[in-house]
Motif scaffolding. Structure first.
Motif, PDB file in Angstrom:
ATOM      1  N   MET A 162       0.842  -1.169   0.000  1.00 41.59           N
ATOM      2  CA  MET A 162       0.000   0.000   0.000  1.00 41.59           C
ATOM      3  C   MET A 162       0.892   1.238   0.000  1.00 41.59           C
ATOM      4  SD  MET A 162      -2.226   1.388   3.241  1.00 41.59           S
ATOM      5  CE  MET A 162      -3.281  -0.001   3.217  1.00 41.59           C
TER       6      MET A 162
ATOM      7  N   ASP B 227     -10.108   0.647  -2.779  1.00 46.27           N
ATOM      8  CA  ASP B 227      -8.666   0.451  -2.928  1.00 46.27           C
ATOM      9  C   ASP B 227      -7.957   1.798  -2.934  1.00 46.27           C
ATOM     10  OD1 ASP B 227      -8.757  -2.313  -3.030  1.00 46.27           O
ATOM     11  OD2 ASP B 227      -9.074  -2.336  -5.188  1.00 46.27           O
TER      12      ASP B 227
ATOM     13  N   GLY C 135      -4.089   1.009  -2.630  1.00 44.88           N
ATOM     14  CA  GLY C 135      -3.821  -0.410  -2.430  1.00 44.88           C
ATOM     15  C   GLY C 135      -4.605  -0.963  -1.271  1.00 44.88           C
ATOM     16  N   ASP C 136      -4.179  -2.134  -0.793  1.00 42.04           N
ATOM     17  CA  ASP C 136      -4.918  -2.790   0.281  1.00 42.04           C
ATOM     18  C   ASP C 136      -4.041  -2.935   1.516  1.00 42.04           C
ATOM     19  OD1 ASP C 136      -3.184  -4.956  -0.173  1.00 42.04           O
ATOM     20  OD2 ASP C 136      -4.558  -5.812  -1.634  1.00 42.04           O
ATOM     21  N   ASP C 137      -4.640  -3.471   2.562  1.00 44.35           N
ATOM     22  CA  ASP C 137      -3.925  -3.640   3.828  1.00 44.35           C
ATOM     23  C   ASP C 137      -3.036  -4.875   3.847  1.00 44.35           C
ATOM     24  OD1 ASP C 137      -5.035  -1.353   4.958  1.00 44.35           O
ATOM     25  OD2 ASP C 137      -6.818  -2.437   5.642  1.00 44.35           O
ATOM     26  N   ASN C 138      -3.017  -5.660   2.773  1.00 44.21           N
ATOM     27  CA  ASN C 138      -2.268  -6.911   2.746  1.00 44.21           C
ATOM     28  C   ASN C 138      -0.837  -6.748   2.251  1.00 44.21           C
ATOM     29  OD1 ASN C 138      -4.613  -8.279   3.575  1.00 44.21           O
ATOM     30  ND2 ASN C 138      -5.332  -8.381   1.470  1.00 44.21           N
ATOM     31  N   THR C 139      -0.435  -5.520   1.918  1.00 47.35           N
ATOM     32  CA  THR C 139       0.935  -5.293   1.449  1.00 47.35           C
ATOM     33  C   THR C 139       1.634  -4.298   2.364  1.00 47.35           C
ATOM     34  OG1 THR C 139       0.157  -3.558  -0.039  1.00 47.35           O
ATOM     35  CG2 THR C 139       0.359  -5.747  -0.972  1.00 47.35           C
ATOM     36  N   ALA C 140       2.939  -4.298   2.310  1.00 47.10           N
ATOM     37  CA  ALA C 140       3.709  -3.373   3.146  1.00 47.10           C
ATOM     38  C   ALA C 140       3.379  -1.931   2.766  1.00 47.10           C
ATOM     39  CB  ALA C 140       5.199  -3.636   2.971  1.00 47.10           C
TER      40      ALA C 140
ATOM     41  N   SER D 134      -4.682   6.770   0.426  1.00 46.42           N
ATOM     42  CA  SER D 134      -4.112   5.421   0.478  1.00 46.42           C
ATOM     43  C   SER D 134      -4.431   4.701  -0.823  1.00 46.42           C
ATOM     44  CB  SER D 134      -4.700   4.633   1.657  1.00 46.42           C
ATOM     45  OG  SER D 134      -4.266   5.192   2.865  1.00 46.42           O
TER      46      SER D 134
END
Length: 120
Positions: free
Chosen positions: A1, A35, A52-57, A50
């Motif tokens: 993210m 997203d 992207g998602d919460d699953n990436t650095a 923000s």
């Protein structure tokens, strides 16, 4: 993210800037599916976008907004002359102003005929 932290100082009301960003993102799939998230500004006038998602650095970028420019949507305007590279203009108005200025230059150089070719 990716988190873009934007501080707007003496340029625009931070709340108005956040609303304007959201307005321009309406209809964008990433915005509609959360997203892309735009936060309300904090007490220091900093808002966050923000991506992207919460699953990436997370990768944080901070910047100060020094100005905003609204572009006409989905249209690009270029101006070029024979044997020269083209110039991307900011809007139809900018294109017409540049064209007018260039015609004035040519007339002052003694050119009495100017051809303008529009390509779509």
């Amino acid at each position: 993210m990716v988190n873009l932290y934007l501080k707007s100082e003496n340029v625009e009301d931070p709340i108005n800037l956040a609303y304007k960003i959201c307005e321009y993102l309406k209809g964008n799939r990433g915005f509609e599916e959360d997203d892309i998230i735009v936060t309300n500004p904090d007490k220091n006038g900093v808002l966050c976008i923000s991506l992207g998602d919460d699953n990436t650095a997370a990768f944080d970028i901070s910047a100060e907004v020094v100005g905003t420019v609204a572009h006409e949507s989905n249209v690009e305007f270029y101006m070029s002359e024979e044997n020269s590279s083209s110039i991307l203009t900011m809007s139809k108005n900018d294109l017409l102003n540049r064209l007018s200025d260039r015609i004035d230059e040519l007339v002052s150089e003694g050119i009495d005929t100017v051809e303008v070719l529009l390509i779509t």
